[in-house]
Write a protein that holds these residues in place. Structure first.
Motif, short mmCIF file in Angstrom:
data_model
loop_
_atom_site.label_atom_id
_atom_site.label_comp_id
_atom_site.label_asym_id
_atom_site.label_seq_id
_atom_site.Cartn_x
_atom_site.Cartn_y
_atom_site.Cartn_z
N CYS A 122 0.83 -1.21 0.00
CA CYS A 122 0.00 0.00 0.00
C CYS A 122 0.86 1.26 0.00
O CYS A 122 0.56 2.23 -0.72
CB CYS A 122 -0.93 0.00 1.21
N ARG A 123 1.92 1.25 0.76
CA ARG A 123 2.80 2.43 0.78
C ARG A 123 3.49 2.61 -0.57
O ARG A 123 3.66 3.75 -1.04
CB ARG A 123 3.80 2.29 1.92
N ARG A 162 1.07 4.29 -3.07
CA ARG A 162 0.97 5.73 -2.91
C ARG A 162 2.24 6.43 -3.39
O ARG A 162 2.20 7.51 -4.00
CB ARG A 162 0.68 6.09 -1.45
N GLU A 163 3.40 5.82 -3.14
CA GLU A 163 4.66 6.40 -3.63
C GLU A 163 4.71 6.42 -5.15
O GLU A 163 5.32 7.31 -5.75
CB GLU A 163 5.84 5.61 -3.08
N SER A 170 -6.48 3.36 7.14
CA SER A 170 -6.71 3.93 5.80
C SER A 170 -6.09 5.31 5.69
O SER A 170 -5.45 5.65 4.68
CB SER A 170 -8.22 4.01 5.52
N LEU A 171 -6.24 6.12 6.71
CA LEU A 171 -5.65 7.45 6.72
C LEU A 171 -4.13 7.36 6.74
O LEU A 171 -3.44 8.09 6.02
CB LEU A 171 -6.15 8.24 7.92
N ASP A 172 -3.61 6.46 7.54
CA ASP A 172 -2.15 6.32 7.66
C ASP A 172 -1.52 5.89 6.34
O ASP A 172 -0.42 6.33 5.99
CB ASP A 172 -1.83 5.29 8.75
N GLY A 221 -2.70 6.56 3.37
CA GLY A 221 -2.96 7.52 2.29
C GLY A 221 -4.05 7.11 1.34
O GLY A 221 -4.10 7.59 0.20
N SER A 273 -7.66 7.04 -0.38
CA SER A 273 -8.69 8.05 -0.61
C SER A 273 -10.08 7.50 -0.37
O SER A 273 -11.04 8.27 -0.24
CB SER A 273 -8.61 8.58 -2.05
N ARG A 332 -11.47 14.08 3.19
CA ARG A 332 -10.20 13.35 3.38
C ARG A 332 -10.32 11.88 3.01
O ARG A 332 -9.40 11.31 2.42
CB ARG A 332 -9.73 13.47 4.84
#
Length: 387
Positions: free
Chosen positions: A165-166, A169-170, A196-198, A200, A202, A246
């Motif tokens: 997941c990270r 987003r990257e 989910s917020l951590d 990123g 949407s 957010r």
């Protein structure tokens, strides 16, 4: 370089073919499907006990080849589809996924990858992005590591999901988290929102288990209590207010506690067209559970012909098939009769009023099942595995 952005819902125009008139009335008939659900494979490293795949799954040798999947996407785009959702099983086990993503971009389909995220490294993610992938949805079984890996049946899965997941987003790709919730993880819903917020994301899809296929086998282990459901709904309501702008939160409640049925897949044969790994074209991914339906195969019959007048699509499309109770209901063109697979599973009759409806004579039985099974001992899962 990423391909040029494809058409969006704002620019799409309905197809202009003349629709056949048999089976349902003209005003009931949709102009074109919104999306193609491409179930590339039933293979998966996870063994989730609520998997929506059928109990009898397609082996690798029976999967559609690359060129047929390309033909399916071309025909779907010509039919008027806007999106393709690459699903499974785990679609990333297909070595041709990049080629399929690139073809989706070429024919103008917005592509979404629905994945567990445990098999994709950064190099492959870069390749999928370069091929034109538009969006990624990652499933999470829980926020608590031991529980997540017990539910999914795969040790070491959670760290891989988080890293994937990270990386998504990257790479600049939009991310949706899918939390399938039930009695054994619902109390950690706020933690899933925080995750989910951590990460990123949407969008977060909070989807209560729907009880057919593998989930029906595990209903007593998964059914939440009414108190859990009410608490979860309050958490979602509060988060939607606090996180407006957010995080978008989609919320799918369990039918067993509902009073109105959902328009399954937006209505039978109205918004989605599903192709399973062997090429069967389905109005919904669970439709094979209904005996007596005739399913045509992609590559044998043009997708437009199947959508227009395929016997399986015609069977429950519109309102003409409905029992008298539904025919006289003011909601019949909102819920389109609810879920046919659920009606079959709970009443033995796919034409019956969906028991999720408070008007159904089976509704009290449905509520009684929910109350009984939510109070039962959890027991062991029957995991989703090839026999």
């Amino acid at each position: 370089m990423r391909p040029t952005r494809r058409r969006s819902a704002a620019t799409w125009k309905p197809c202009s073919r003349t629709w056949p008139t048999r089976g349902c009335s003209t005003h009931d008939r949709p102009r074109a499907p919104l999306a193609l659900l491409a179930e590339l494979t039933h293979r998966c490293p996870l063994a989730c006990p609520y998997c929506s795949n059928p109990v009898e799954m397609v082996r690798a040798a029976g999967e559609l080849p690359t060129e047929t999947w390309k033909q399916v996407m071309t025909e779907a785009a010509d039919l008027g589809c806007l999106q393709v959702h690459f699903s499974g099983g785990e679609p990333t086990v297909r070595k041709d996924l990049e080629e399929l993503v690139a073809h989706a971009a070429q024919v103008g389909l917005y592509s979404n990858l629905i994945t567990s995220g445990v098999l994709v490294d950064t190099a492959r993610l870069a390749g999928l992005s370069a091929a034109g992938l538009d969006h990624i949805q990652v499933s999470f079984q829980d926020t608590e590591v031991a529980s997540a890996e017990r539910i999914g049946g795969l040790r070491g899965a959670q760290p891989r999901k988080l890293a994937f997941c990270r990386a998504v987003r990257e790479a600049g790709l939009p991310l949706t988290l899918n939390a399938v919730v039930h009695r054994q993880n619902l109390d950690r819903l706020q933690e899933m929102i925080d995750l989910s917020l951590d990460l990123g994301a949407s969008r977060l899809e909070v989807a209560h288990v729907q009880y057919y296929g593998w989930a029906l086998k595990n209903r007593a282990a998964l059914m939440p209590t009414r108190q859990q459901l009410e608490a979860a709904t309050a958490v979602v309501d509060a988060a939607r207010v606090a996180l407006k702008g957010r995080l978008v939160i989609d919320y799918v409640v369990p039918d067993y506690y509902a009073s109105r049925p959902k328009p399954c897949m937006g209505g039978w044969g109205r918004r989605f067209i599903t192709v399973n790994p062997s090429g069967k074209v389905l109005p919904c991914h669970a439709a094979e559970s209904i005996p007596g339906l005739e399913f045509q195969r992609a590559g044998d019959v043009p997708l437009a012909d199947i959508w227009d007048w395929g016997p399986a699509f015609e069977r429950f499309r519109g309102t003409g098939w409905m029992p008298s109770l539904c025919q006289t209901c003011e909601h019949k063109e909102r819920d389109w009769g609810g879920c046919r697979c659920q009606a079959l599973a709970l009443t033995g009759d796919a034409t019956a009023t969906d028991p999720a409806c408070a008007k159904s004579p089976f509704h009290r039985d449905l509520v009684a099942v929910a109350e009984r099974e939510s109070a039962a001992d959890v027991g062991e899962f029957v995991y989703r595995r090839f026999s």
